[in-house]
Design a protein around this motif. Structure first.
Motif, PDB file in Angstrom:
ATOM      1  N   GLU A 190       0.704  -1.155  -0.159  1.00  0.00           N
ATOM      2  CA  GLU A 190      -0.145  -0.056  -0.070  1.00  0.00           C
ATOM      3  C   GLU A 190       0.856   1.198   0.093  1.00  0.00           C
ATOM      4  O   GLU A 190       0.581   2.352  -0.777  1.00  0.00           O
ATOM      5  N   GLU A 191       1.993   1.290   0.895  1.00  0.00           N
ATOM      6  CA  GLU A 191       2.666   2.516   0.832  1.00  0.00           C
ATOM      7  C   GLU A 191       3.527   2.638  -0.569  1.00  0.00           C
ATOM      8  O   GLU A 191       3.776   3.566  -0.939  1.00  0.00           O
ATOM      9  N   SER A 192       4.021   1.487  -1.178  1.00  0.00           N
ATOM     10  CA  SER A 192       4.629   1.513  -2.424  1.00  0.00           C
ATOM     11  C   SER A 192       3.804   2.155  -3.433  1.00  0.00           C
ATOM     12  O   SER A 192       4.300   2.692  -4.220  1.00  0.00           O
ATOM     13  N   ASP A 193       2.652   1.730  -3.348  1.00  0.00           N
ATOM     14  CA  ASP A 193       1.323   2.146  -4.580  1.00  0.00           C
ATOM     15  C   ASP A 193       1.328   3.698  -4.071  1.00  0.00           C
ATOM     16  O   ASP A 193       1.277   4.685  -5.428  1.00  0.00           O
ATOM     17  N   ARG A 194       1.178   4.217  -2.875  1.00  0.00           N
ATOM     18  CA  ARG A 194       0.866   5.529  -2.580  1.00  0.00           C
ATOM     19  C   ARG A 194       2.363   6.351  -3.023  1.00  0.00           C
ATOM     20  O   ARG A 194       2.104   7.420  -3.513  1.00  0.00           O
TER      21      ARG A 194
END
Length: 111
Positions: free
Chosen positions: A32-36
């Motif tokens: 999720e942090e990577s996508d953000r």
């Protein structure tokens, strides 16, 4: 052509080339942090393109060196300004990417 030489002279434009690389000790984060961060990274590049600081940017694929992730050609007039803009990328700040900044020359008017 230079009258003292048989080699034609060529006028060149100078740009700043930024290579985006995966750091050796890349920060580990959630999907999720990577996508953000990817969304923030792309927004950063788009904003610099809209402002005219970046002429073109994009990712690499099927390269020999897997640490090379992408590149951008800037037109800011200085390595210092380009380095400042490139290192303000949220993905660079988060330690997911690092940058190499150098001058790039091509025949005048080609870009």
């Amino acid at each position: 052509m230079d009258p003292s030489s048989d080699t034609p002279s060529m006028e060149l434009d100078r740009f700043e080339l930024v290579l985006l690389k995966r750091p050796e000790n890349r920060a580990t984060i959630s999907e999720e942090e990577s996508d953000r961060l990817q969304e923030l990274h792309l927004s950063h590049l788009n904003a610099l393109t809209e402002s005219g600081d970046i002429l073109v940017a994009g990712p690499f694929d099927e390269q020999i060196d897997p640490t090379l992730r992408g590149m951008a050609i800037y037109k800011t007039g200085s390595l210092e300004r380009t380095r400042g803009l490139a290192t303000s990328d949220p993905a660079v700040i988060a330690g997911r990417l690092e940058v190499e900044v150098m001058y790039f020359f091509c025949p005048r008017g080609q870009l």
